[in-house]
Design a protein around this motif. Structure first.
Motif, PDB file in Angstrom:
ATOM      1  N   THR A   1     -71.453 -74.082  -4.121  1.00  0.00           N
ATOM      2  CA  THR A   1     -71.584 -72.860  -3.331  1.00  0.00           C
ATOM      3  C   THR A   1     -72.996 -72.735  -2.763  1.00  0.00           C
ATOM      4  O   THR A   1     -73.184 -72.300  -1.615  1.00  0.00           O
ATOM      5  CB  THR A   1     -71.252 -71.629  -4.190  1.00  0.00           C
ATOM      6  OG1 THR A   1     -69.955 -71.782  -4.753  1.00  0.00           O
ATOM      7  CG2 THR A   1     -71.282 -70.359  -3.364  1.00  0.00           C
TER       8      THR A   1
ATOM      9  N   LEU B   1     -73.222 -74.954   0.292  1.00  0.00           N
ATOM     10  CA  LEU B   1     -72.558 -74.338   1.443  1.00  0.00           C
ATOM     11  C   LEU B   1     -73.385 -73.198   2.017  1.00  0.00           C
ATOM     12  O   LEU B   1     -73.515 -73.050   3.250  1.00  0.00           O
ATOM     13  CB  LEU B   1     -71.171 -73.817   1.033  1.00  0.00           C
ATOM     14  CG  LEU B   1     -70.099 -74.865   0.737  1.00  0.00           C
ATOM     15  CD1 LEU B   1     -68.800 -74.165   0.339  1.00  0.00           C
ATOM     16  CD2 LEU B   1     -69.852 -75.759   1.941  1.00  0.00           C
TER      17      LEU B   1
ATOM     18  N   PHE C   1     -71.622 -65.246  -0.672  1.00  0.00           N
ATOM     19  CA  PHE C   1     -72.088 -66.477  -1.313  1.00  0.00           C
ATOM     20  C   PHE C   1     -72.960 -66.178  -2.537  1.00  0.00           C
ATOM     21  O   PHE C   1     -72.825 -66.820  -3.585  1.00  0.00           O
ATOM     22  CB  PHE C   1     -72.867 -67.336  -0.317  1.00  0.00           C
ATOM     23  CG  PHE C   1     -71.985 -68.164   0.577  1.00  0.00           C
ATOM     24  CD1 PHE C   1     -71.078 -69.050   0.040  1.00  0.00           C
ATOM     25  CD2 PHE C   1     -72.070 -68.060   1.958  1.00  0.00           C
ATOM     26  CE1 PHE C   1     -70.265 -69.830   0.855  1.00  0.00           C
ATOM     27  CE2 PHE C   1     -71.267 -68.823   2.777  1.00  0.00           C
ATOM     28  CZ  PHE C   1     -70.351 -69.710   2.234  1.00  0.00           C
TER      29      PHE C   1
ATOM     30  N   GLY D   1     -65.818 -65.126  -3.166  1.00  0.00           N
ATOM     31  CA  GLY D   1     -65.685 -66.353  -2.397  1.00  0.00           C
ATOM     32  C   GLY D   1     -64.842 -66.142  -1.148  1.00  0.00           C
ATOM     33  O   GLY D   1     -65.165 -66.644  -0.064  1.00  0.00           O
TER      34      GLY D   1
ATOM     35  N   SER E   1     -65.837 -66.528   2.941  1.00  0.00           N
ATOM     36  CA  SER E   1     -65.053 -67.339   3.873  1.00  0.00           C
ATOM     37  C   SER E   1     -64.584 -66.521   5.070  1.00  0.00           C
ATOM     38  O   SER E   1     -64.671 -66.967   6.214  1.00  0.00           O
ATOM     39  CB  SER E   1     -63.850 -67.952   3.156  1.00  0.00           C
ATOM     40  OG  SER E   1     -64.259 -68.913   2.207  1.00  0.00           O
TER      41      SER E   1
ATOM     42  N   ASN F   1     -65.152 -73.572   1.832  1.00  0.00           N
ATOM     43  CA  ASN F   1     -65.341 -72.613   0.737  1.00  0.00           C
ATOM     44  C   ASN F   1     -64.022 -71.977   0.323  1.00  0.00           C
ATOM     45  O   ASN F   1     -63.772 -71.751  -0.868  1.00  0.00           O
ATOM     46  CB  ASN F   1     -66.326 -71.527   1.167  1.00  0.00           C
ATOM     47  CG  ASN F   1     -66.664 -70.586   0.027  1.00  0.00           C
ATOM     48  OD1 ASN F   1     -67.219 -70.979  -0.993  1.00  0.00           O
ATOM     49  ND2 ASN F   1     -66.314 -69.313   0.195  1.00  0.00           N
TER      50      ASN F   1
ATOM     51  N   THR G   1     -62.500 -72.263  -3.332  1.00  0.00           N
ATOM     52  CA  THR G   1     -62.272 -71.033  -4.092  1.00  0.00           C
ATOM     53  C   THR G   1     -60.857 -70.988  -4.658  1.00  0.00           C
ATOM     54  O   THR G   1     -60.642 -70.538  -5.783  1.00  0.00           O
ATOM     55  CB  THR G   1     -62.510 -69.798  -3.197  1.00  0.00           C
ATOM     56  OG1 THR G   1     -63.865 -69.819  -2.716  1.00  0.00           O
ATOM     57  CG2 THR G   1     -62.278 -68.504  -3.971  1.00  0.00           C
TER      58      THR G   1
END
Length: 270
Positions: free
Chosen positions: A160, A163, A198, A216, A220, A238, A242
């Motif tokens: 995470t 990302l 995030f 999560g 997204s 993501n 998730t």
């Protein structure tokens, strides 16, 4: 006899009337009833927490008792007064004494009667069926990651973070290229939601929060609505991670095999 409700059976239907100066005969006539049949018409009063059935002269017979037995509980339910007593016949008394019912039917003899134990049992059965139906319902999204697994949490936190870092770098590049309008309030809110999503996701993985998956999803969704290529890719990756990390692991494994094949082919050609 004040505040009484009159009822009468006419054409197979029970009719009610309240706050009237009419008696049953006058009311029956106003309804167009056949007066030749009036003496045998079942009618009654609802008063003093009682539903009292009778025929002519306030008397009752076996037909009245049968009708009261069948219709007592439905009338209770219609009136929303399950505590009302079901009675037959009226003794008008004398010298101004209060009118009293002649007989009171036993609740257990009424059609459709259920004891408190039966009602409670039915309620428990209904609750059980509803709970079973709820448990059998397939969720819209089935999350398969095990947040109790320390290895997963460590890996998920790092993933995470990567990302999130990519999303930040993408924003910096777009700001420098003037392709991201930071003065747009909508874009600003989306960036805030994405960042918060995030950050909360990473904290959730570290702290084993049960709602981490929803953070999560928030990250997204915010990424998708930014409508730029990098954020769309970040949001999709993501989202898949998730829901189930195996999607990402399988994808990584797939590209890893392709890379190894290309590397092996290149070394062979040399």
């Amino acid at each position: 006899m004040n505040n009484r409700i009159l009822f009468i059976v006419i054409n197979g239907e029970i009719k009610f009337i309240q706050n009237t100066t009419m008696d049953h005969r006058e009311w029956y006539q106003s309804l167009g009833g056949n007066m030749d049949e009036y003496e045998n018409v079942i009618r009654g009063y609802i008063m003093d927490n009682k539903i009292i059935f009778f025929k002519a002269n306030l008397n009752y017979d076996s037909e009245v008792i049968d009708f009261a037995t069948k219709m007592g509980i439905p009338m209770r339910n219609q009136l929303n007064h399950p505590e009302y007593k079901i009675c037959c016949g009226i003794d008008p008394g004398h010298d101004g004494n209060k009118w009293e019912e002649i007989i009171t039917l036993n609740d257990k003899d009424l059609v459709g009667y259920k004891s408190e134990e039966e009602i409670e049992k039915e309620k428990q059965e209904l609750d059980k069926r509803l709970a079973q139906a709820s448990s059998d319902t397939t969720p819209l999204i089935e999350f398969k990651n095990n947040i109790e697994d320390p290895k997963f949490r460590k890996y998920a936190t790092t993933f995470t973070l990567i990302l999130f870092g990519i999303a930040i770098v993408a924003k910096i590049i777009m700001v420098n290229n003037k392709t991201l309008m930071t003065d747009n309030r909508w874009n600003y809110l989306l960036i805030m939601f994405q960042s918060a999503g995030f950050i909360l996701t990473m904290l959730g993985y570290m702290q084993k929060w049960s709602k981490t998956k929803y953070f999560g999803l928030m990250a997204s969704v915010a990424s998708f609505f930014l409508f730029d290529l990098i954020d769309l890719i970040v949001g999709a990756i993501n989202l898949l991670f998730t829901i189930d990390q195996s999607y990402i692991l399988k994808t990584v494994e797939f590209f890893k095999k392709i890379f190894e094949k290309l590397k092996k082919k290149k070394s062979t050609n040399m």
